[in-house]
Enzyme design. Sequence first.
Site, PDB file in Angstrom:
ATOM      1  CG  ASP A  36       1.592  38.519 -24.211  1.00  0.00           C
ATOM      2  OD1 ASP A  36       2.291  37.704 -23.568  1.00  0.00           O
ATOM      3  OD2 ASP A  36       2.012  39.625 -24.596  1.00  0.00           O
ATOM      4  CG  ASP A  71       3.669  28.157 -25.571  1.00  0.00           C
ATOM      5  OD1 ASP A  71       4.346  28.767 -26.425  1.00  0.00           O
ATOM      6  OD2 ASP A  71       4.137  27.241 -24.868  1.00  0.00           O
ATOM      7  CG  ASN A  98       5.763  42.525 -30.709  1.00  0.00           C
ATOM      8  OD1 ASN A  98       6.786  43.171 -30.933  1.00  0.00           O
ATOM      9  ND2 ASN A  98       5.270  42.368 -29.482  1.00  0.00           N
ATOM     10  CE1 TYR A 169      15.524  38.112 -30.264  1.00  0.00           C
ATOM     11  CE2 TYR A 169      17.295  39.698 -30.616  1.00  0.00           C
ATOM     12  CZ  TYR A 169      15.940  39.401 -30.530  1.00  0.00           C
ATOM     13  OH  TYR A 169      15.008  40.402 -30.720  1.00  0.00           O
ATOM     14  CE  LYS A 173      13.142  38.364 -33.021  1.00  0.00           C
ATOM     15  NZ  LYS A 173      11.664  38.419 -33.178  1.00  0.00           N
ATOM     16  CB  THR A 204      10.055  48.193 -24.164  1.00  0.00           C
ATOM     17  OG1 THR A 204      11.005  47.136 -23.935  1.00  0.00           O
ATOM     18  CG2 THR A 204       9.853  48.382 -25.658  1.00  0.00           C
TER      19      THR A 204
END
Length: 267
Positions: A36, A71, A98, A169, A173, A204
């Site tokens: 991450d 990153d 993810n 976005y 994707k 989430t």
Amino acid sequence: MKLNGKVAVVTGGARGLGRAYALRLAQLGADIVVVDIDLDAAREFGETLSAASVMDEVKAIGRRSMGIAADLTDRAQVDAMVQTAIAEFGRIDLLVNNAGGALTPAERSAASEIPEADTRFLMDLNYMSAVFCCQAVAPVMKRQEAGVIVNTSAQSGITTYKGGKLSGYGASKAAVTTYTRYLAAELGPFGIRANCISPGVMMTARIAAKAVERGVGTADEMAAIPLRRFGVAEDCANVLEFLATDLSQYVTGQVISVCGGAVLTPY
């Protein structure tokens, strides 16, 4: 313990869906590399962990784990991440891409208006990061003659989102989705499978915190979902379990929409 002895790399693994993926794979027996840009990311939106970090949660399950801050839009950092994981665990059996998100303002996301800077940022964040990670692990999996790659598409990547919003976005994707199919065609002969999970609205901690601001998670939106509820992280983790294990040993190049029926058209 369907993944006993396996090593999984989970990007964006410090919170939300990524955390759910890391914990589910650990419960199935895998050792986990949590990647991450911020290994303490859960704190930003008040997500409660059962230990000091996701890595510690994995260790509490009885599996080995390490965290790598990187990153993923930077190829050099991606390559270094994979080298570090190999040095620690000796192999990579599963990559879960993810990391990413719709992190630009929704009010300027229409196709005819989205700024160039937003488009380039989203392509780097969602598409190029996945490409870099796949390209970094592919030689490792080829040498092993086995491996599983699970990329992340999105509802807006397989159909248009309400009012034409989130065009950049969605395009990023959609690129991930098509790339995954090409990856599956290329890597299948090496015993490597590549598939996509396409989440709908998943409540989430981050999505819940941003819902009102971004116009996501409204009552009208829920009423349009055949199962009449929004998703939770475990809904996607269930599908990941299928794709990560031999339950899906004859499945590759596919996109599974985890959306409660919000997308009912073939893709």
